[in-house]
Design an enzyme around this catalytic site. Structure first.
Site, mmCIF file in Angstrom:
data_model
loop_
_atom_site.group_PDB
_atom_site.id
_atom_site.type_symbol
_atom_site.label_atom_id
_atom_site.label_comp_id
_atom_site.label_asym_id
_atom_site.label_seq_id
_atom_site.Cartn_x
_atom_site.Cartn_y
_atom_site.Cartn_z
ATOM 1 N N ARG A 282 37.189 15.122 43.050
ATOM 2 C CA ARG A 282 37.428 15.924 41.921
ATOM 3 C C ARG A 282 38.054 17.467 42.247
ATOM 4 O O ARG A 282 37.800 17.989 43.728
ATOM 5 C CB ARG A 282 35.986 16.638 41.359
ATOM 6 C CG ARG A 282 35.258 15.338 40.546
ATOM 7 C CD ARG A 282 33.790 15.635 40.139
ATOM 8 N NE ARG A 282 33.248 14.414 39.708
ATOM 9 C CZ ARG A 282 32.141 14.378 39.142
ATOM 10 N NH1 ARG A 282 31.386 15.524 39.137
ATOM 11 N NH2 ARG A 282 31.663 13.251 38.990
ATOM 12 N N ARG A 297 30.195 22.444 47.090
ATOM 13 C CA ARG A 297 31.088 21.943 46.129
ATOM 14 C C ARG A 297 32.637 21.680 46.732
ATOM 15 O O ARG A 297 33.165 22.710 47.138
ATOM 16 C CB ARG A 297 31.691 23.277 44.975
ATOM 17 C CG ARG A 297 32.216 23.257 43.817
ATOM 18 C CD ARG A 297 32.501 24.002 42.915
ATOM 19 N NE ARG A 297 31.191 24.584 42.317
ATOM 20 C CZ ARG A 297 30.721 24.042 41.148
ATOM 21 N NH1 ARG A 297 31.436 23.316 40.582
ATOM 22 N NH2 ARG A 297 29.631 24.429 40.541
ATOM 23 N N GLU A 371 22.271 21.605 40.351
ATOM 24 C CA GLU A 371 22.341 20.208 39.751
ATOM 25 C C GLU A 371 22.649 19.204 40.888
ATOM 26 O O GLU A 371 23.612 19.452 41.871
ATOM 27 C CB GLU A 371 23.416 20.255 38.809
ATOM 28 C CG GLU A 371 23.835 18.801 38.228
ATOM 29 C CD GLU A 371 25.301 18.593 37.530
ATOM 30 O OE1 GLU A 371 25.612 17.456 37.428
ATOM 31 O OE2 GLU A 371 25.418 19.720 37.119
ATOM 32 N N SER A 374 22.800 13.671 37.198
ATOM 33 C CA SER A 374 22.953 13.803 35.617
ATOM 34 C C SER A 374 22.865 12.557 34.949
ATOM 35 O O SER A 374 23.774 11.819 35.216
ATOM 36 C CB SER A 374 24.631 14.705 35.418
ATOM 37 O OG SER A 374 25.178 15.081 33.804
ATOM 38 N N ARG A 412 26.105 17.251 48.841
ATOM 39 C CA ARG A 412 25.501 18.154 48.295
ATOM 40 C C ARG A 412 23.964 18.033 48.612
ATOM 41 O O ARG A 412 23.135 18.779 48.635
ATOM 42 C CB ARG A 412 25.694 18.156 46.920
ATOM 43 C CG ARG A 412 24.687 19.389 46.192
ATOM 44 C CD ARG A 412 24.853 19.708 44.644
ATOM 45 N NE ARG A 412 26.341 20.485 44.644
ATOM 46 C CZ ARG A 412 26.730 20.700 43.422
ATOM 47 N NH1 ARG A 412 26.117 20.691 42.374
ATOM 48 N NH2 ARG A 412 27.832 21.377 43.383
#
Length: 444
Positions: A282, A297, A371, A374, A412
């Site tokens: 991403r 991130r 987070e 999801s 993460r």
């Protein structure tokens, strides 16, 4: 079909990409019959979509299609008249036919332009969100449903995951950035083995719940990105490889939806449960100031994604949503991490989602939850775009429902483990469920 490609034209404003893609949309009849519900969904999700323009284009398109069909029928009658006519009449028919062909070409061109714009708007049409979703513009309106576990208390000053990883020689950040630019990282030694342990544990758990592991391509074509809804909206977030007309997928979900795109499955094959394994990429545009230190991130990460394809039944979807959510919670509970479950607001859940729950894990260095999972239900929104169908018991062909949730995403989740289970002497207490994958080691 001449399909414009990235780097050559503006693909989502060009007519060619939409020709023949009428399946990539929600049910137009529903929109005609429930325009206010669609407008409410557009407002709730904060989208820039003119529903009135869409409805007018739909009406115009149907009228133009009728005119084209009528003109084509008239054109066919010319052939019959020509076969029976004498030479004088044939000359007249040729002139009439030439003029009529020009009118038909003009009608077809108008229909193509109208259809292209209609398809463009249909691709932006949202799912009507779950009635229990908080209405709000973004994550600030999310509601915490429950918190599970207690954040750890330390009798020493804890390090953040970056300091701990560098101190132990478990990660290279500066050197990796020289190789790959900002947000690059390289895991080293025991942290590599810990990452492998996390993924192996997750896959074993999912196999026990009858999920089929599938290792899928990270390189994908444009079509599966459209099918999952990543395109056209999130184009700036996706890495493109123009020379090969390919993209790097941000989740295994893209390939998992694409595996059955265009197929008609038998109902007795449902539900399909996949544990998708793939590196993910991403660009993270617009997040420059948001927790970019270390492993939080990054542009490239490893992920096991849960994916379910089930019958088009709201109760069935709800059951699987609960199952996917519970499985992710089981993973975090087994790992001994404190987390919260969040009901996501309409403006945070994305265009195609009916319901979304995030799971946020505690990070001591931040003093808050971040987070890590999801869980999303999309009803038939993706299936309509991907033309993913099944034949039910009475022979009716229906669009399936799709759901997905993260099982584990690293690095993460590794950062959470490092921060929550560090010891005063800079070691890491290994969660019990991971020890079998690390030779029984309790500390690393």
């Amino acid at each position: 079909m001449d399909v414009p490609r990235h780097g050559r034209a503006a693909p989502w404003t060009c007519r060619g990409i939409y020709q023949g893609l009428t399946r990539f949309m929600l049910d137009k009849r529903f929109i005609r019959d429930n325009p206010q519900a669609v407008k409410d969904a557009v407002a709730a999700k904060g989208l820039d979509l003119d529903v009135d323009e869409l409805l007018q284009l739909d009406q115009d398109n149907r009228k133009l299609q009728f005119e084209v069909d009528t003109a084509q029928a008239t054109r066919r009658s010319f052939s019959k008249q020509f076969a029976k006519a004498d030479e004088a009449r044939r000359a007249e028919l040729r002139a009439e036919h030439e003029a009529f062909d020009g009118q038909l070409r003009e009608l077809r061109e108008r229909l193509a332009q109208s259809g292209a714009r209609l398809a463009e708007l249909m691709l932006q049409t949202p799912t009507i969100p779950w009635s229990g979703a908080p209405v709000g513009p973004d994550e600030s309106a999310n509601v915490v449903l429950r918190t599970v576990g207690t954040p750890p208390e330390f009798d020493f000053t804890p390090l953040d995951h970056t300091e701990l990883a560098e101190r132990r020689g478990w990660a290279e950040f500066a050197r990796a950035r020289r190789v790959a630019g900002e947000r690059a990282y390289a895991l080293v030694g025991d942290l590599v083995m810990l990452e492998r342990a996390v993924h192996s544990y997750a896959l074993d758990l999912l196999r026990g719940r009858e999920f089929t592991p599938v290792s899928v391509p990270a390189l994908v074509r444009e079509e599966p990105l459209v099918g999952t809804g990543m395109l056209p909206k999130a184009r700036e977030e996706i890495y493109a490889i123009p020379a090969d007309d390919l993209y790097l997928a941000g989740t295994a979900e893209v390939a998992l939806v694409g595996l059955h795109a265009g197929e008609i499955l038998d109902a007795d094959r449902l539900p399909l449960r996949y544990a998708g394994i793939a590196p993910s990429f991403r660009r993270e545009i617009g997040s420059a100031s948001r927790d970019v230190r270390g492993l939080l991130r990054v542009h490239q990460f490893e992920k096991v994604e849960m994916f379910v394809l089930c019958a088009a039944d709201e109760a069935e979807s709800a059951r699987w949503h609960a199952e996917l959510l519970a499985t992710a919670e089981r993973i975090l509970t087994d790992l001994g991490l404190c987390y919260e479950v969040v009901e996501c607001a309409t403006g945070d859940m994305g265009v195609g989602k009916f319901r979304m729950n995030d799971i946020n894990t505690w990070f001591p260095s931040l003093g808050r939850f971040r987070e890590t999972h999801s869980c999303s239900t999309l009803h038939d929104w993706q299936a309509r775009r991907a033309n993913l169908r099944y034949r039910d018991a009475d022979g009716t062909i229906r669009f399936a429902h799709t759901l997905n949730n993260t099982a584990v995403a690293t690095p993460r989740l590794l950062a959470a483990l490092l921060e929550n289970f560090q010891t005063a002497d800079g070691q890491l207490r290994v969660p019990e469920v991971l020890r079998p994958y690390l030779g029984g080691r309790e500390l690393i």
